[in-house]
Each structure stands twice: as C-alpha cells, then as structure tokens.
Design an enzyme around this catalytic site. Structure first.
Site, PDB file in Angstrom:
ATOM      1  CE  LYS A  83      36.050  77.348 -39.365  1.00 22.40           C
ATOM      2  NZ  LYS A  83      34.690  77.447 -39.949  1.00 22.40           N
ATOM      3  CG  ASP A  84      38.040  77.377 -34.556  1.00 20.12           C
ATOM      4  OD1 ASP A  84      37.483  78.167 -35.338  1.00 20.12           O
ATOM      5  OD2 ASP A  84      37.526  76.298 -34.203  1.00 20.12           O
ATOM      6  CB  SER A 129      31.475  83.113 -40.676  1.00 22.87           C
ATOM      7  OG  SER A 129      32.253  83.425 -41.811  1.00 22.87           O
ATOM      8  NE  ARG A 131      35.253  81.985 -44.556  1.00 20.43           N
ATOM      9  CZ  ARG A 131      34.440  80.998 -44.908  1.00 20.43           C
ATOM     10  NH1 ARG A 131      34.095  80.833 -46.164  1.00 20.43           N
ATOM     11  NH2 ARG A 131      33.960  80.160 -43.999  1.00 20.43           N
ATOM     12  NE  ARG A 132      30.975  79.404 -43.140  1.00 18.04           N
ATOM     13  CZ  ARG A 132      31.224  78.640 -42.080  1.00 18.04           C
ATOM     14  NH1 ARG A 132      30.647  78.913 -40.916  1.00 18.04           N
ATOM     15  NH2 ARG A 132      32.030  77.603 -42.175  1.00 18.04           N
ATOM     16  NE  ARG A 149      30.158  82.747 -31.066  1.00 20.43           N
ATOM     17  CZ  ARG A 149      30.725  82.696 -29.862  1.00 20.43           C
ATOM     18  NH1 ARG A 149      30.476  83.622 -28.975  1.00 20.43           N
ATOM     19  NH2 ARG A 149      31.544  81.716 -29.555  1.00 20.43           N
ATOM     20  NE  ARG A 155      27.795  77.569 -35.223  1.00 22.09           N
ATOM     21  CZ  ARG A 155      28.903  78.032 -35.771  1.00 22.09           C
ATOM     22  NH1 ARG A 155      28.932  78.295 -37.061  1.00 22.09           N
ATOM     23  NH2 ARG A 155      29.989  78.218 -35.056  1.00 22.09           N
ATOM     24  CB  CYS A 242      38.022  85.670 -36.618  1.00 24.56           C
ATOM     25  SG  CYS A 242      37.710  86.038 -34.904  1.00 24.56           S
TER      26      CYS A 242
HETATM   27  N1  LIG Z   1      34.220  78.193 -35.990  1.00 27.13           N
HETATM   28  C1  LIG Z   1      33.819  76.887 -35.562  1.00 27.13           C
HETATM   29  C2  LIG Z   1      34.393  75.828 -36.416  1.00 27.13           C
HETATM   30  N2  LIG Z   1      35.721  75.589 -36.414  1.00 27.13           N
HETATM   31  C3  LIG Z   1      35.983  74.590 -37.311  1.00 27.13           C
HETATM   32  C4  LIG Z   1      34.778  74.192 -37.864  1.00 27.13           C
HETATM   33  C5  LIG Z   1      34.607  73.156 -38.883  1.00 27.13           C
HETATM   34  C6  LIG Z   1      35.743  72.182 -39.074  1.00 27.13           C
HETATM   35  C7  LIG Z   1      36.940  72.715 -39.791  1.00 27.13           C
HETATM   36  O1  LIG Z   1      36.904  73.729 -40.504  1.00 27.13           O
HETATM   37  O2  LIG Z   1      37.986  72.042 -39.670  1.00 27.13           O
HETATM   38  C8  LIG Z   1      33.762  74.961 -37.286  1.00 27.13           C
HETATM   39  C9  LIG Z   1      32.314  74.886 -37.528  1.00 27.13           C
HETATM   40  C10 LIG Z   1      31.839  75.566 -38.779  1.00 27.13           C
HETATM   41  O3  LIG Z   1      32.455  76.545 -39.248  1.00 27.13           O
HETATM   42  O4  LIG Z   1      30.816  75.119 -39.318  1.00 27.13           O
END
Ligand SMILES: NCc1[nH]cc(CCC(=O)O)c1CC(=O)O
Length: 305
Positions: A83-84, A129, A131-132, A149, A155, A242
């Site tokens: 995701k990152d 986020s 998206r969220r 963040r 968090r 993002c």
């Molecule tokens: N942006 C941070 C991040 N990057 C990946 C995850 C969770 C693990 C994943 O998606 O593999 C998270 C934390 C979150 O969004 O709660």
C-alpha cells in the site's frame, strides 16, 4: 547459488519490523544455510509527522532511504507494505516477490462504539487517509473528520487519550502486531474498498542482481500478484498518488479476475464506482479499463481537485 547473506532494509516502526522479521523467517526457511539480517533505517516519511502525507511528497518518502541503501550495497532487499509503494517504482528497482495477502479490510477501532452506525451525531473520527475520509463522508456526512498520522501504536494512543470517538486502521496491520482485539468491526468490500495493494507485503530489490532476485522470487504468491497488479494498474491510470481518494479491490477465482474501483471526493462524500471482469493474463488491461470507466463517470474532476 553463491549468496552467503541477504540484508533486509526496513523502516523502524513496529509494523515494518514485524514484516521484515516475517520475510527473514520465510527466507531462512526457503534457503537453509543463508544468513539473513535486518538493516533498520529511518525514512523521511517516519520523521515528518506533523503534516499530512499528501502535502509532504507522498508515498515515495517511505522508500527512498531504503533504496539508497540498496544502491550503496548496504542492503540487498527492502520489505514494504505494498500500500505504501508508489504505483511507479524508481528506475532500476523491481518487486520480485509479493506475499500472500492478509485481511484487506479496514478496521473500525473505538473504545465506546461497536461500529460506524453506532457513533453519535458529529462524533470525531481520526484518519489521514483521503480514501477513508471520502468513504466516511459518503456514509456518515455528520462526522467530524480529524487528521491522524504516526505509526499504529501512536494512533491507538491518541484514540485512548480521548482525541477521537473512533479511528480507522488497516486490519492487516493490527493483526500482525497482535492487536486483533482492537478491531470492533470490519469495513469490507463491496461497499467499503481498501487501498490498492492493502494487506500485501512486497519485497523490493535491484533489477540488476539476478542471483538475489531468484532467491526472493520463491516467496511470490501468484494470485496476490495478479490482484494487486490490477489494483495498482488502475491507480496508476488514475494518476497514481496518495493525494487522491482511490480504493480498489480485485478478487481472483478460477473464472478470472474481478476488479472494483472507486474514486471519491472528501468535501462532498461523492463516490464514483466501476467494476469489470477479466482473464488472469489481463490484470493491467483490467485495471486500465476500470480506470477508463471511472474517467467516463467524471473522475478527472475529482482527481484534479
Ligand atoms: N499507511 C500506513 C500503513 N501501511 C500499511 C498499513 C497496514 C498494513 C497493510 O496494509 O499491509 C498501514 C497502517 C494502516 O493503514 O492502518
């Protein structure tokens, strides 16, 4: 094979270290006799916590220092939450392995409320986020959305300190950290779409070191790669950053791939949704066609906001 050691560059957050240790264990099991070590590094994404990620330069911030370590020969691979990882990798790098995906749902986390519907009018919800935020706006326009963040532990501390009635996190991260009991309910597809690549762990390495790439490729999961290839292709076609609210969820069955994608607008809670089905060898094409359908619905307006 002439490899004696594999050094894993990783960020230092608890989640990043868990994921790097996980990969180290898998590599040791796959290659008995190979030494596997962690190289923990600090990245700008971890250091600059007082500004939303979208404004300080996006996801690449979490990768840069790890890539420099690989270029300088201080590490052989890096482990990331997919995701990152930006839709487009830096030139010279590749993803030789994508691990089997964990639970891709988002988690509703709260000390007082069981789910989103149970939150009182105007409740404060923490998430940075986009998206969220867009999804929250769409279902509960009354909520007060607040930035949040920092790593998962930080968090949760801010939630427990009373800054929010609820926060949203990825289920996968909570589960990996042994925090499964903090998940009050799961926000799932088709109504609630995860980020492209959410819950998949990716291994990044230099594209010019075939011996290393071969050693890593044994960890690749074909179905997960297909799904996230479609999701990331869609994200890329949409402009791939993002800084816009994009969700994607691709399922893989023997009948083929099914991709559902979303572009949202935080201010209005407007969501555009499109979906399509494709064959296993057409993941990129599928991603492009769902992006095309979203553009057809006016996605460009939301993306260049
Ligand atoms: N942006 C941070 C991040 N990057 C990946 C995850 C969770 C693990 C994943 O998606 O593999 C998270 C934390 C979150 O969004 O709660």
């Amino acid at each position: 094979m002439t490899l004696a050691v594999l050094r894993i560059a990783t960020r230092k957050s608890a989640l990043a270290l868990w994921q790097a240790e996980h990969v180290a264990g898998l590599l040791r099991a796959a290659h008995p006799g190979l030494r596997v070590e962690l190289v923990p590094l600090s990245t700008r994404g971890d250091e600059v916590l007082d500004q939303p990620l979208a404004t300080i330069g996006g996801k690449g911030l979490f990768l840069k220092e790890l890539e420099v370590a690989m270029l300088e020969g201080r590490a052989d691979l890096a482990v990331h939450s997919l995701k990152d990882v930006p839709a487009e990798l830096e030139p010279g790098f590749t993803l030789p392995a994508i691990l089997p995906r964990a639970d891709a749902a988002d988690a509703f986390v709260s000390n007082d409320y069981a789910n989103l519907a149970a939150l009182p009018h105007g409740a404060r919800v923490g998430t940075s986020s986009l998206r969220r935020q867009a999804l929250l706006r769409a279902v509960r326009p009354d909520l007060e959305l607040l930035d949040l963040r920092g790593n998962v532990g930080t968090r949760l501390q801010k939630l427990d300190a009373g800054h929010y009635e609820a926060i949203l996190l990825a289920c996968a991260g909570l589960e990996r950290l042994g925090l499964h009991d903090r998940i009050r309910s799961r926000l799932t597809a088709p109504d609630w779409l995860p980020a492209p690549g959410q819950a998949a762990i990716a291994i990044e390495a230099r594209a010019d070191l075939p011996v290393v790439l071969d050693a890593l490729a044994v960890l690749d999961d074909a179905d997960t790669r297909l799904a996230v290839t479609a999701e990331r292709a869609m994200n890329h076609a949409l402009g791939g950053s993002c800084t816009v609210p994009v969700g994607a969820w691709c399922t893989v069955t023997e009948r083929g791939l099914h991709l559902r994608g979303m572009v949202g607008e935080v201010s209005s809670g407007r969501l555009l949704v499109a979906e399509a089905t494709g064959h296993g060898d057409e993941a990129v094409k599928l991603g492009n066609s769902v992006a095309e359908a979203l553009f057809g619905q006016g996605a460009a307006k939301l993306l260049h906001h």
